[in-house]
Write a protein that holds these residues in place. Structure first.
Motif, short mmCIF file in Angstrom:
data_model
loop_
_atom_site.label_atom_id
_atom_site.label_comp_id
_atom_site.label_asym_id
_atom_site.label_seq_id
_atom_site.Cartn_x
_atom_site.Cartn_y
_atom_site.Cartn_z
N ALA A 11 65.02 70.30 29.08
CA ALA A 11 64.86 68.86 28.93
C ALA A 11 63.85 68.36 29.96
O ALA A 11 63.72 68.93 31.03
CB ALA A 11 66.20 68.16 29.14
N VAL A 12 63.12 67.32 29.58
CA VAL A 12 62.20 66.69 30.52
C VAL A 12 62.85 65.39 30.96
O VAL A 12 63.18 64.53 30.13
CB VAL A 12 60.83 66.41 29.87
CG1 VAL A 12 59.92 65.66 30.81
CG2 VAL A 12 60.19 67.71 29.42
N ILE A 13 63.07 65.29 32.26
CA ILE A 13 63.76 64.13 32.82
C ILE A 13 62.83 63.45 33.81
O ILE A 13 62.23 64.12 34.65
CB ILE A 13 65.07 64.54 33.51
CG1 ILE A 13 65.99 65.24 32.51
CG2 ILE A 13 65.75 63.35 34.16
CD1 ILE A 13 67.22 65.85 33.11
N GLU A 14 62.70 62.15 33.68
CA GLU A 14 61.88 61.38 34.62
C GLU A 14 62.76 60.42 35.41
O GLU A 14 63.76 59.93 34.90
CB GLU A 14 60.81 60.57 33.87
CG GLU A 14 59.72 61.42 33.27
CD GLU A 14 58.64 60.58 32.60
OE1 GLU A 14 58.77 59.33 32.53
OE2 GLU A 14 57.68 61.18 32.12
N THR A 15 62.35 60.17 36.63
CA THR A 15 63.03 59.18 37.45
C THR A 15 62.28 57.87 37.31
O THR A 15 61.06 57.83 37.52
CB THR A 15 63.05 59.62 38.92
OG1 THR A 15 63.74 60.88 38.99
CG2 THR A 15 63.78 58.61 39.79
N VAL A 16 62.98 56.83 36.92
CA VAL A 16 62.38 55.52 36.70
C VAL A 16 62.94 54.55 37.74
O VAL A 16 64.15 54.48 37.93
CB VAL A 16 62.69 55.01 35.27
CG1 VAL A 16 62.12 53.62 35.06
CG2 VAL A 16 62.17 55.99 34.24
N THR A 17 62.04 53.84 38.39
CA THR A 17 62.46 52.81 39.35
C THR A 17 62.02 51.47 38.81
O THR A 17 60.86 51.29 38.45
CB THR A 17 61.83 53.07 40.73
OG1 THR A 17 62.21 54.38 41.15
CG2 THR A 17 62.28 52.05 41.74
N THR A 68 66.64 43.44 43.04
CA THR A 68 67.01 44.69 43.71
C THR A 68 66.30 45.82 42.99
O THR A 68 65.92 45.70 41.83
CB THR A 68 68.53 44.90 43.70
OG1 THR A 68 68.84 46.02 44.53
CG2 THR A 68 69.06 45.15 42.31
N ARG A 69 66.15 46.92 43.70
CA ARG A 69 65.48 48.09 43.11
C ARG A 69 66.56 48.99 42.51
O ARG A 69 67.55 49.33 43.16
CB ARG A 69 64.72 48.86 44.17
CG ARG A 69 63.93 50.01 43.60
CD ARG A 69 63.22 50.77 44.65
NE ARG A 69 62.45 49.85 45.47
CZ ARG A 69 61.47 50.18 46.28
NH1 ARG A 69 61.15 51.42 46.39
NH2 ARG A 69 60.84 49.28 46.99
N VAL A 70 66.36 49.40 41.24
CA VAL A 70 67.30 50.27 40.54
C VAL A 70 66.55 51.54 40.15
O VAL A 70 65.50 51.47 39.52
CB VAL A 70 67.86 49.57 39.28
CG1 VAL A 70 68.78 50.51 38.52
CG2 VAL A 70 68.57 48.29 39.65
N THR A 71 67.10 52.68 40.53
CA THR A 71 66.51 53.97 40.17
C THR A 71 67.46 54.69 39.25
O THR A 71 68.66 54.77 39.53
CB THR A 71 66.25 54.82 41.44
OG1 THR A 71 65.42 54.08 42.32
CG2 THR A 71 65.60 56.14 41.10
N ARG A 72 66.93 55.23 38.14
CA ARG A 72 67.78 55.95 37.18
C ARG A 72 67.00 57.10 36.56
O ARG A 72 65.77 57.12 36.62
CB ARG A 72 68.31 55.01 36.11
CG ARG A 72 67.25 54.33 35.28
CD ARG A 72 67.86 53.25 34.37
NE ARG A 72 66.82 52.46 33.77
CZ ARG A 72 66.25 52.72 32.60
NH1 ARG A 72 66.66 53.76 31.91
NH2 ARG A 72 65.31 51.96 32.12
N GLN A 73 67.73 58.03 36.00
CA GLN A 73 67.13 59.18 35.32
C GLN A 73 67.05 58.89 33.82
O GLN A 73 68.01 58.37 33.24
CB GLN A 73 68.00 60.42 35.53
CG GLN A 73 68.23 60.79 36.98
CD GLN A 73 67.00 61.43 37.59
OE1 GLN A 73 66.38 62.27 37.00
NE2 GLN A 73 66.65 60.99 38.79
N VAL A 74 65.91 59.23 33.21
CA VAL A 74 65.71 59.02 31.78
C VAL A 74 65.31 60.36 31.16
O VAL A 74 64.39 61.02 31.65
CB VAL A 74 64.61 57.97 31.52
CG1 VAL A 74 64.34 57.82 30.03
CG2 VAL A 74 64.97 56.64 32.13
N ILE A 75 66.00 60.75 30.09
CA ILE A 75 65.63 61.98 29.37
C ILE A 75 64.48 61.64 28.43
O ILE A 75 64.66 60.86 27.49
CB ILE A 75 66.83 62.56 28.59
CG1 ILE A 75 67.94 62.96 29.56
CG2 ILE A 75 66.39 63.75 27.74
CD1 ILE A 75 69.20 63.44 28.90
N VAL A 76 63.32 62.22 28.70
CA VAL A 76 62.14 61.98 27.88
C VAL A 76 62.13 62.91 26.66
O VAL A 76 61.74 62.52 25.58
CB VAL A 76 60.85 62.18 28.71
CG1 VAL A 76 59.61 62.02 27.88
CG2 VAL A 76 60.84 61.24 29.90
#
Length: 177
Positions: free
Chosen positions: A52-58, A81-89
């Protein structure tokens, strides 16, 4: 000097005469033999797991909206506020690809494979005719960008290396050019 008994001498002569008459069978690493499947038409296939390709999105998330000034309170700017999450591309998936059948991996073929990989800068080891770890790593590096990320040589990579015949469709496409 004593001569060996006749049966021992005859056996030694027979063994000497047998040397080199049959080429050695290809020796595949155990993982390759386990990963190659043959279909009803006799074609061989390997499998590769594409991770899987996973990107970190802020992102900025609104905590409090802007408020206008009133008679009793001053205007308030919006708060974030800053929110960081992982997204499966791209999801993980299993990919099947056509490969050479095990009898093709003769010493001569592996030498040709190694020479082709050396010529393209993927193999720095000696040309030995053995399917060793350095050769498998070179195969994986060669086909990583345009094929399976696998040390198992795909037919398409072998064709790009020029070490197996082109398919009829590829020959036809080349003739149209």
């Amino acid at each position: 000097m004593t001569l060996p008994p006749l049966p021992v001498f005859a056996a030694l002569m027979l063994l000497a005469a047998c040397g080199g008459s049959t080429p050695p069978a290809p020796v595949l690493p155990s993982f390759m033999a386990a990963e190659i499947e043959t279909d009803a038409q006799g074609r061989c296939y390997g499998r590769d797991i594409t991770p899987a390709v996973i990107e970190t999105v802020t992102e900025q998330a609104l905590v409090r909206p802007q408020s206008a000034a009133t008679a009793t309170a001053a205007a308030q700017p919006a708060a974030y506020t800053r929110v960081t999450r992982q997204v499966i591309v791209r999801e993980r998936r299993e990919v099947a690809f056509e490969t050479l059948c095990p009898p093709s991996f003769t010493q001569d073929f592996v030498e040709t494979l190694q020479r082709a990989l050396v010529a393209r800068g993927f193999h720095q080891g000696p040309v030995t005719g053995r399917l060793d770890q350095a050769t498998l790593d070179a195969v994986q590096a060669f086909q990583r960008d345009d094929g399976p990320d696998s040390p198992l040589l795909s037919i398409s990579a072998a064709r790009r290396l020029g070490i197996v015949a082109l398919s009829p469709q590829q020959l036809e496409a080349m003739n149209r050019r």
